[in-house]
Design an enzyme around this catalytic site. Structure first.
Site, mmCIF file in Angstrom:
data_model
loop_
_atom_site.group_PDB
_atom_site.id
_atom_site.type_symbol
_atom_site.label_atom_id
_atom_site.label_comp_id
_atom_site.label_asym_id
_atom_site.label_seq_id
_atom_site.Cartn_x
_atom_site.Cartn_y
_atom_site.Cartn_z
ATOM 1 N N TYR A 2 0.847 -1.184 0.000
ATOM 2 C CA TYR A 2 0.000 0.000 0.000
ATOM 3 C C TYR A 2 0.894 1.248 0.000
ATOM 4 O O TYR A 2 1.456 1.634 1.010
ATOM 5 C CB TYR A 2 -0.925 0.025 1.215
ATOM 6 C CG TYR A 2 -1.854 -1.149 1.334
ATOM 7 C CD1 TYR A 2 -2.097 -2.000 0.258
ATOM 8 C CD2 TYR A 2 -2.496 -1.434 2.540
ATOM 9 C CE1 TYR A 2 -2.953 -3.077 0.374
ATOM 10 C CE2 TYR A 2 -3.364 -2.502 2.663
ATOM 11 C CZ TYR A 2 -3.580 -3.336 1.576
ATOM 12 O OH TYR A 2 -4.429 -4.417 1.704
ATOM 13 N N PRO A 54 -15.997 -5.208 3.048
ATOM 14 C CA PRO A 54 -17.153 -5.865 3.668
ATOM 15 C C PRO A 54 -18.480 -5.160 3.470
ATOM 16 O O PRO A 54 -19.528 -5.771 3.676
ATOM 17 C CB PRO A 54 -16.781 -5.905 5.155
ATOM 18 C CG PRO A 54 -15.888 -4.715 5.329
ATOM 19 C CD PRO A 54 -15.097 -4.630 4.064
ATOM 20 N N PRO A 77 -20.057 -9.757 -8.043
ATOM 21 C CA PRO A 77 -18.932 -10.045 -8.930
ATOM 22 C C PRO A 77 -19.312 -9.877 -10.393
ATOM 23 O O PRO A 77 -20.390 -10.297 -10.827
ATOM 24 C CB PRO A 77 -18.606 -11.517 -8.618
ATOM 25 C CG PRO A 77 -19.188 -11.758 -7.268
ATOM 26 C CD PRO A 77 -20.389 -10.881 -7.172
#
Length: 303
Positions: A61, A217, A223
């Site tokens: 990151y 979450p 998808p």
């Protein structure tokens, strides 16, 4: 905290069941520094003050900038705060959208020397002698057998560089293989109300006594569905009336559903907004009825 709002990692680290994913505190495309450093530092401190005790990051990151930011904001870390980081991914540039056409943008490396260096450098950036929870960031690396990668992390644990081992983006088969080598404290995977493709991994994780930490979450995007289609709206139409009945937000319902799914689930929502941070933590106070849980269960098929 109330009952069922904490979980124990690796047998000795108790954390709240809603963590914080720090990934978005980076530059565009997860590359470079977050543009408002003062805001990011304040947000991390507010998260801990609000009760967050598990903060999730990775050396990819930034790369590296996210770990440095966490150290600047929170070090020395409160005793109850667990910093989880990951190693095994490399970034070749800022354009994640180019991944499909240019594999050099991001890749997985499992070489023992690289993983050992990654863990030690993460510890240095975070300002700790031992990392509480260190994930193998991917099961995709093919330069070294997966079992050898796990064995490298086991060696790092023996050397005291890491305390507990986690796995990210792995298959159920890889999880079982890893457990034959060393204890696995936690697994991260993509799982939410709209995306259930890793349900088998979730079940395998909790059945073996590990914690499952779903990323993204509160996403409502199934998808393969683009954000400009009716897909997210169809999911929202199921969750919105439930949220209205409880007088809470849709993301709170998404998180409450995950908390109800298993006491070993620890969602790690990411946000750059203090308001969203507090809203996410409000999911602790939401108790869904059996009928509401069933309605949300029916939103998306599991596999």
């Amino acid at each position: 905290m109330e009952q069922h709002t904490t979980v124990t990692l690796g047998g000795d680290l108790t954390v709240g069941r809603i963590g914080y994913g720090a990934m978005r505190l980076t530059g565009e495309g997860l590359w470079g520094e977050y543009p408002d450093r003062e805001h990011a530092i304040k947000l991390l401190r507010e998260a801990v003050e609000a009760g967050v005790s598990l903060i999730d990051t990775a050396d990819a990151y930034g790369p590296h900038t996210n770990e440095v930011l966490i150290r600047e904001a929170l070090h020395p870390y409160p005793e109850h705060v667990v910093i989880a980081t990951k190693g095994g991914f490399v970034r070749g540039g800022p354009d994640l959208s180019a991944m499909e056409h240019d594999p050099s943008v991001i890749g997985a490396i499992g070489h023992p020397a690289y993983l050992k260096q990654s863990a030690r450098l993460s510890a240095r950036r975070l300002g700790v002698e031992r990392i509480d929870l260190y994930y193998l960031h991917s099961g995709y690396a093919t330069d070294v057998p997966f079992e050898d990668q796990v064995a490298t992390l086991a060696q790092l644990r023996e050397e005291g560089i890491i305390r507990h081992i986690g796995l990210s983006n792995v298959t159920p088969e890889q999880l079982r293989s890893a457990r034959s080598i060393v204890e696995i404290a936690a697994v991260t995977g993509h799982f939410n109300v709209a995306s259930r493709g890793e349900a088998t991994l979730l079940e395998e994780t909790v059945a073996g006594g590990s914690v499952f930490a779903p990323w993204q979450p509160v996403s409502l995007i199934p998808p393969g569905v683009a954000t400009d289609t009716n897909g997210p709206e169809a999911v929202r139409q199921i969750l919105a009336p439930i949220a209205e009945a409880h007088r809470v937000s849709v993301p709170q319902i998404a998180l409450a559903w995950l908390l109800a799914r298993s006491p070993e689930i620890v969602p790690i929502p990411a946000t750059t907004s203090p308001e969203h941070l507090r809203d996410n933590l409000g999911a602790y106070d939401v108790t869904l009825t059996a009928r509401e849980l069933a309605a949300i269960d029916a939103v998306s098929p599991e596999s």
